[in-house]
Design an enzyme around this catalytic site. Structure first.
Site, PDB file in Angstrom:
ATOM      1  N   SER A  65      -0.130   8.227  -7.909  1.00 50.20           N
ATOM      2  CA  SER A  65       0.031   9.069  -9.104  1.00 50.20           C
ATOM      3  C   SER A  65      -0.450  10.490  -8.814  1.00 50.20           C
ATOM      4  CB  SER A  65      -0.749   8.481 -10.279  1.00 50.20           C
ATOM      5  OG  SER A  65      -0.244   7.214 -10.605  1.00 50.20           O
ATOM      6  N   ARG A  69      -2.830  -0.688  -1.142  1.00 49.37           N
ATOM      7  CA  ARG A  69      -1.914   0.053  -0.283  1.00 49.37           C
ATOM      8  C   ARG A  69      -2.386   0.065   1.160  1.00 49.37           C
ATOM      9  NH1 ARG A  69      -1.722   4.791  -4.629  1.00 49.37           N
ATOM     10  NH2 ARG A  69      -3.742   3.793  -4.946  1.00 49.37           N
ATOM     11  N   LYS A 116     -12.848  12.168 -18.435  1.00 52.15           N
ATOM     12  CA  LYS A 116     -11.794  12.572 -17.513  1.00 52.15           C
ATOM     13  C   LYS A 116     -10.700  13.304 -18.295  1.00 52.15           C
ATOM     14  CE  LYS A 116      -9.557  10.152 -13.745  1.00 52.15           C
ATOM     15  NZ  LYS A 116      -9.286   8.816 -13.224  1.00 52.15           N
ATOM     16  N   HIS A 135       3.265   0.837  -8.993  1.00 51.06           N
ATOM     17  CA  HIS A 135       2.711   0.017 -10.077  1.00 51.06           C
ATOM     18  C   HIS A 135       3.731  -1.040 -10.524  1.00 51.06           C
ATOM     19  CE1 HIS A 135       0.338   3.905 -11.034  1.00 51.06           C
ATOM     20  NE2 HIS A 135      -0.516   3.052 -10.504  1.00 51.06           N
TER      21      HIS A 135
END
Ligand code: ADP
Length: 155
Positions: free
Chosen positions: A132, A94, A45, A21
């Site tokens: 993460s 990515r 969540k 990040h």
């Protein structure tokens, strides 16, 4: 002389904020006047780290950089952009898995609000394995994650 403030949001969960990040933010800094790292709050969540912790860690990384701010938001990402005057959404890529996911979100956001552009930065190869999710797994199993995080963040 035209003077327009270019504001981008960098939305995500940042659970936690990683070197991946950080690299996206660093590389975007020359392109924008302000980058608002925007933590999406999803009531359904159940996040491993609290919103307060995630916010505090990111603030510690950018405490000496007035171009970077941290905010949380609960509405649609494009509505949040409108609210704060941001015309750009920043996302990192990515690999092809990220691309497929991000492509659909960017196209949908464009349908929802054509005034907002999503800008993609391809992260460096040496950080492209960092997520993460993997970092949380290491933490849950008692491992040391410091090499994957900005030096200011001490979990
Ligand atoms: P989300 O929950 O919305 O996927 P994340 O916090 O996981 O948010 O990630 C925010 C953004 O950072 C995403 O665009 C993601 O692709 C990007 N990102 C995360 N890790 C990396 C990395 N190692 N290299 C490049 N981009 C990354």
């Amino acid at each position: 002389m035209y003077k327009m403030s270019k504001i981008a949001i960098f939305p995500g969960s940042f659970s936690p904020f990683t070197l991946g990040h950080q690299s996206i933010v660093e590389r975007s800094l020359p392109l924008f006047d302000k980058i608002i790292i925007s933590i999406g709050v999803n009531a359904e969540k159940n996040e491993y780290f609290s919103i307060e912790e995630r916010e505090k860690w990111i603030e510690s990384v950018y405490k000496n950089n007035p171009k970077v701010e941290v905010k949380r938001y609960e509405e649609l990402t494009v509505d949040f952009c409108d609210k704060i005057g941001a015309k750009y959404i920043l996302r990192g890529l990515r690999d092809s898995h990220d691309f497929k996911y991000e492509k659909n979100i960017a196209q949908t956001n464009k349908d929802l609000n054509p005034d907002i552009e999503t800008i993609f930065i391809i992260g460096p190869a040496k950080l492209s394995h960092i997520s993460s999710t993997i970092i949380r797994d290491i933490i849950k199993n008692g491992g040391d994650v410091s090499q994957f995080l900005p030096k200011e963040i001490d979990l």
